[in-house]
Design a protein around this motif. Structure first.
Motif, PDB file in Angstrom:
ATOM      1  N   PRO A 180     -15.496   8.409  -2.264  1.00  0.00           N
ATOM      2  CA  PRO A 180     -15.377   7.821  -0.919  1.00  0.00           C
ATOM      3  C   PRO A 180     -16.278   6.604  -0.756  1.00  0.00           C
ATOM      4  O   PRO A 180     -17.366   6.528  -1.339  1.00  0.00           O
ATOM      5  N   PHE A 232      -7.949   2.371  -4.104  1.00  0.00           N
ATOM      6  CA  PHE A 232      -8.020   3.809  -3.916  1.00  0.00           C
ATOM      7  C   PHE A 232      -9.223   4.292  -4.725  1.00  0.00           C
ATOM      8  O   PHE A 232      -9.124   4.540  -5.929  1.00  0.00           O
ATOM      9  N   PHE A 284      -4.287  11.306  -6.912  1.00  0.00           N
ATOM     10  CA  PHE A 284      -4.483  11.615  -5.496  1.00  0.00           C
ATOM     11  C   PHE A 284      -4.919  10.353  -4.738  1.00  0.00           C
ATOM     12  O   PHE A 284      -6.006   9.839  -4.980  1.00  0.00           O
ATOM     13  N   PRO A 285      -4.102   9.870  -3.791  1.00  0.00           N
ATOM     14  CA  PRO A 285      -4.521   8.701  -2.996  1.00  0.00           C
ATOM     15  C   PRO A 285      -5.524   9.058  -1.904  1.00  0.00           C
ATOM     16  O   PRO A 285      -6.224   8.183  -1.390  1.00  0.00           O
ATOM     17  N   ASP A 286      -5.588  10.352  -1.536  1.00  0.00           N
ATOM     18  CA  ASP A 286      -6.467  10.780  -0.450  1.00  0.00           C
ATOM     19  C   ASP A 286      -7.417  11.868  -0.935  1.00  0.00           C
ATOM     20  O   ASP A 286      -7.138  12.594  -1.897  1.00  0.00           O
ATOM     21  N   PHE A 287      -8.544  11.996  -0.232  1.00  0.00           N
ATOM     22  CA  PHE A 287      -9.522  13.032  -0.549  1.00  0.00           C
ATOM     23  C   PHE A 287      -9.173  14.330   0.165  1.00  0.00           C
ATOM     24  O   PHE A 287      -8.638  14.321   1.280  1.00  0.00           O
ATOM     25  N   SER A 288      -9.478  15.445  -0.470  1.00  0.00           N
ATOM     26  CA  SER A 288      -9.188  16.750   0.111  1.00  0.00           C
ATOM     27  C   SER A 288     -10.081  17.011   1.319  1.00  0.00           C
ATOM     28  O   SER A 288     -11.124  16.367   1.511  1.00  0.00           O
ATOM     29  N   SER A 289      -9.683  17.971   2.134  1.00  0.00           N
ATOM     30  CA  SER A 289     -10.496  18.331   3.298  1.00  0.00           C
ATOM     31  C   SER A 289     -11.852  18.861   2.860  1.00  0.00           C
ATOM     32  O   SER A 289     -12.872  18.629   3.535  1.00  0.00           O
ATOM     33  N   HIS A 342     -12.269  15.716  -7.140  1.00  0.00           N
ATOM     34  CA  HIS A 342     -11.365  14.574  -6.910  1.00  0.00           C
ATOM     35  C   HIS A 342     -11.595  13.499  -7.967  1.00  0.00           C
ATOM     36  O   HIS A 342     -10.636  12.987  -8.565  1.00  0.00           O
ATOM     37  N   ILE A 351     -14.006  15.846   2.023  1.00  0.00           N
ATOM     38  CA  ILE A 351     -14.416  15.162   3.255  1.00  0.00           C
ATOM     39  C   ILE A 351     -15.520  15.944   3.952  1.00  0.00           C
ATOM     40  O   ILE A 351     -16.484  15.368   4.482  1.00  0.00           O
ATOM     41  N   ARG A 356       0.863   4.172  -2.890  1.00  0.00           N
ATOM     42  CA  ARG A 356       0.680   5.604  -2.643  1.00  0.00           C
ATOM     43  C   ARG A 356       1.792   6.416  -3.307  1.00  0.00           C
ATOM     44  O   ARG A 356       1.529   7.462  -3.909  1.00  0.00           O
ATOM     45  N   ARG A 410       0.831  -1.211   0.000  1.00  0.00           N
ATOM     46  CA  ARG A 410       0.000   0.000   0.000  1.00  0.00           C
ATOM     47  C   ARG A 410       0.864   1.258   0.000  1.00  0.00           C
ATOM     48  O   ARG A 410       0.561   2.229  -0.689  1.00  0.00           O
TER      49      ARG A 410
END
Length: 486
Positions: free
Chosen positions: A120, A116, A22-27, A101, A30, A13, A9
């Motif tokens: 979400p 990923f 982008f592996p993560d969502f922005s604030s 995203h 969220i 990333r 993992r």
């Protein structure tokens, strides 16, 4: 203690970051997600089709359920097939942070280190997923499949649907082919067994007609990492089966009908195309090995006839031939189609006017297409300008390529983990790539791909060779071989 899952993992990333994924969502995304508390409400002018025997068929571990299917026999022998596609746009608004995203990555990225998701999991595996026993909003594509496999009519509309059974490819396929009893989930719903056999009958009609028109029968080998806890233990080969083909045939027909609907409504939209192969001469050379002669210009029907003959003659090695052909045909892409006749064409599927519309939880082009469909059904002005669509077509092609490179690197990283103790061992392999950048081969067992660092001169896609494992690099997903004599 070794934790291969976490290590892979972490590699995934880093690989995504290198490809600007982008592996993560922005604030902001969220925060937007936190304001969504339930699935979308039923909208006006929506048909209530919850009593129909809808069911999903997917991988054992799939949780993002994009489609349901159902069929009805008609007196004249034709079959009405309906494909319900999750209404993702109902909760993911255009130009929102969640949409930003999804529009950047354009696809979920499936790696041996984990998934990923494009959206979400609160959405893609729950509120916008067609989960078993839940009422959901959907876009339905209705197809009339004649006895000869032609689709003689189609229409699109919005509906409220309910998934009566979450089924798996392997379980349904084994039952349809007579190698296992019906899954418990099938027998638990009265009439579902007959319903699935009717769907299978309609899918076989569609499949037969497509292949008569030149759709290619390709069976490439795909592998998935198998873990025991957090330790990688093996690579499992994923194979086509009857249930996968059923869903594939329905999705192809639904995607083609969707493209036709948007064209009829005068709305420019994406097309998924695959150009005629640039390396047709190499495909001709491969066919000549078995005494088969292909025409001098790319011809899908002639190639399909050759592939069919080879599958019957040597089913064990057919995936290797398929892989070589896939490499020589090239990659698909998205384009904006403003034509009147459904052009351009998808060479591998032998269809014109083909788009992607059936997986909006995990593919952004499908979400874009869904918004275009809903604007046509309303009717309202299209939500995208021509220049936006043209940009998005190129962008989605680029990011799809980036995502596939990450997935391929992680498959190699997993393979490097497994092969690390076998340096110096020898294997049979097939050449899968040949260019100025080097020569690549795939082992026949296990199904692992790597670079041939010596002995590649004169080799081309489809050649078989004997190789020795020289080195592995788990972080970069590098596996190096050298050619050795038989």
């Amino acid at each position: 203690m070794t934790n291969d899952r976490v290590n892979l993992r972490d590699i995934a990333r880093r690989a995504m970051a290198e490809r600007d994924l982008f592996p993560d969502f922005s604030s902001a995304a969220i925060a937007e997600l936190a304001r969504i508390h339930a699935p979308a409400d039923q909208t006006p002018n929506t048909r209530d089709l919850r009593k129909w025997l809808w069911a999903s068929i997917d991988n054992d571990d799939s949780r993002d359920l994009d489609q349901l299917t159902v069929a009805e026999q008609r007196r004249d022998g034709s079959v009405t097939v309906m494909v319900a596609v999750a209404d993702v746009d109902a909760l993911v608004a255009k130009d929102s942070a969640l949409d930003a995203h999804a529009g950047h990555n354009t696809t979920s990225v499936y790696t041996s280190g984990g998934i990923f998701p494009m959206l979400p999991e609160k959405l893609s595996t729950d509120f916008t997923s067609l989960n078993e026993g839940q009422d959901r909003q959907a876009i339905v594509v209705e197809l009339l499949v004649a006895q000869d496999g032609s689709v003689t009519a189609s229409t699109l509309f919005q509906a409220l649907v309910r998934n009566h059974a979450k089924l798996t490819y392997d379980g349904v396929s084994a039952w349809l082919t007579g190698t296992a009893p019906a899954p418990d989930a099938v027998m638990a719903v009265s009439g579902l067994d007959a319903q699935l056999r009717l769907q299978d009958q309609a899918a076989q009609r569609l499949k037969t007609r497509r292949h008569q028109q030149g759709a290619l029968s390709l069976e490439t080998i795909e592998s998935r990492a198998v873990f025991d806890g957090d330790v990688l233990t093996r690579l499992r080969v994923e194979e086509k089966n009857r249930a996968k083909q059923l869903i594939e045939d329905f999705m192809i027909a639904a995607n083609q009908a969707t493209a036709g609907y948007l064209r009829h409504m005068g709305i420019p939209s994406f097309r998924r195309i695959l150009h005629s192969p640039e390396r047709w001469e190499r495909i001709m050379e491969m066919a000549a090995r078995w005494g088969e002669r292909l025409p001098p210009e790319p011809d899908a029907r002639a190639l399909e006839a050759f592939l069919t003959k080879r599958r019957q003659a040597d089913p064990v090695r057919f995936p290797d031939l398929s892989l070589a052909v896939v490499k020589l045909i090239g990659r698909g892409e998205y384009v904006l189609d403003e034509s009147c006749d459904g052009a351009p064409e998808h060479f591998g599927l032998a269809v014109k006017g083909y788009t992607h519309s059936t997986a909006p939880n995990r593919r952004y082009p499908d979400l874009v297409t869904q918004r275009l469909i809903k604007s046509a059904l309303a009717p309202t002005s299209p939500p995208y300008r021509i220049d936006e669509l043209r940009y998005l077509a190129a962008h989605c092609t680029e990011k799809e390529d980036d995502a596939e490179r990450v997935e391929r690197q992680l498959r190699k990283s997993a393979a490097a983990l497994l092969l690390g103790s076998q340096i110096g061992h020898q294997f049979d392999a097939i050449v899968t790539g040949s260019s100025d950048k080097g020569t690549w081969v795939r082992l026949l067992d296990p199904p692992v791909e790597g670079k041939l660092i010596t002995g590649g001169l004169g080799l081309d896609v489809g050649d078989t060779v004997h190789v020795k494992l020289v080195s592995t690099d788990v972080e970069r997903g590098h596996i190096d071989f050298s050619r050795v004599p038989y």
